[in-house]
Design an enzyme around this catalytic site. Sequence first.
Site, short mmCIF file in Angstrom:
data_model
loop_
_atom_site.label_atom_id
_atom_site.label_comp_id
_atom_site.label_asym_id
_atom_site.label_seq_id
_atom_site.Cartn_x
_atom_site.Cartn_y
_atom_site.Cartn_z
N ASP A 164 0.83 -1.21 0.00
CA ASP A 164 0.00 0.00 0.00
C ASP A 164 0.87 1.26 0.00
OD1 ASP A 164 -2.30 1.48 0.06
OD2 ASP A 164 -2.68 1.19 2.20
N HIS B 247 3.04 3.86 -8.64
CA HIS B 247 2.84 2.44 -8.99
C HIS B 247 4.08 1.89 -9.71
CE1 HIS B 247 -1.17 2.59 -7.51
NE2 HIS B 247 -1.62 3.41 -8.46
N LEU C 132 12.26 -19.88 -4.30
CA LEU C 132 11.12 -19.07 -3.86
C LEU C 132 9.89 -19.21 -4.78
CD1 LEU C 132 10.09 -16.67 -2.07
CD2 LEU C 132 11.21 -15.13 -3.70
C1 FPP Z 1 -1.69 0.51 -3.44
O1 FPP Z 1 -1.27 1.83 -3.66
C2 FPP Z 1 -1.29 -0.48 -4.37
C3 FPP Z 1 -2.05 -1.19 -5.27
C4 FPP Z 1 -3.21 -0.71 -6.04
C5 FPP Z 1 -1.72 -2.58 -5.50
C6 FPP Z 1 -0.27 -2.87 -5.70
C7 FPP Z 1 0.26 -2.30 -6.96
C8 FPP Z 1 1.57 -2.02 -7.14
C9 FPP Z 1 2.61 -2.27 -6.11
C10 FPP Z 1 1.99 -1.40 -8.43
C11 FPP Z 1 2.42 -2.39 -9.43
C12 FPP Z 1 2.70 -3.68 -8.85
C13 FPP Z 1 2.60 -4.85 -9.44
C14 FPP Z 1 2.36 -6.06 -8.62
C15 FPP Z 1 2.74 -5.00 -10.91
P1 FPP Z 1 -2.40 2.92 -3.53
O2 FPP Z 1 -2.73 3.44 -4.88
O3 FPP Z 1 -3.58 2.35 -2.80
O4 FPP Z 1 -1.69 4.02 -2.66
P2 FPP Z 1 -2.42 5.11 -1.73
O5 FPP Z 1 -3.18 4.33 -0.69
O6 FPP Z 1 -1.29 5.89 -1.19
O7 FPP Z 1 -3.33 5.90 -2.62
#
Ligand code: FPP
Length: 229
Positions: free
Chosen positions: A17, A34, A132
Amino acid sequence: MDSSLLPSPIHVACIMDGNGRWANRRGLPRNEGHTAGEEALAGAVRAASARQIPWLTVFGFSTENWVRPRAEVRHILSLHRKLFARIDEMNENNARTRWIGRPFKERGARTPIYVQKAITKAIADTAHNSGLEVTVAFDYGSRAELLRAAQLAMSHGEVTPDSISSHLYSPDMPDVDLLIRTSGETRISNFMLWQIPEATVYFTDHAWPDFNAAELDNAISSFQRDKQR
Ligand code: FPP
């Protein structure tokens, strides 16, 4: 105490997150967060592999995430394509790619064809590795998983803890020992509810793009303190 005598988690899971907030703090568009998050995940795979952790599972995209703005969804999907294409890196780390989520052909499933192809190829091209196991949860929600498992268990006979376990998306996956959530939120967000009954939960204020080997070690220490109590 000699740290090699301490127990090590078999299965580490991460709720990644805080990408958006990481970007906001730097005056960058959310999508940059992201992008940095995907890089951080590649680092986490290397760190987990170096520590000989057998299982790492990450929440890449949830059944609830589809309501995000279209451009953001498109970007996160393209990052999944990039992630699943890291086949050489996975092979260098002797790591296998796995996936959990709503089965592609099932009603309600939403994984687009190009992500399906990337997932299928990554699984096939890393299947020979023996280290892994990296599972990416994509189009994943724990309630959808449990509802399906209960329905399948019922159609095959009795509903018991074992019959539900045997109909999860990845029945051979061990329960989670250590669940990590970054960015200061202390929710579970419909992630692996069946698999975390005994997990140590480690919350850190650091945003996911800042997650690194030192953070993984902090989380592992928290798991070890729990085990020593
Ligand atoms: C939360 O950040 C993350 C996600 C929506 C899921 C995880 C996605 C990634 C780590 C990016 C790409 C990863 C992969 C696995 C290809 P958020 O947008 O909720 O952050 P915020 O809460 O600060 O708005």
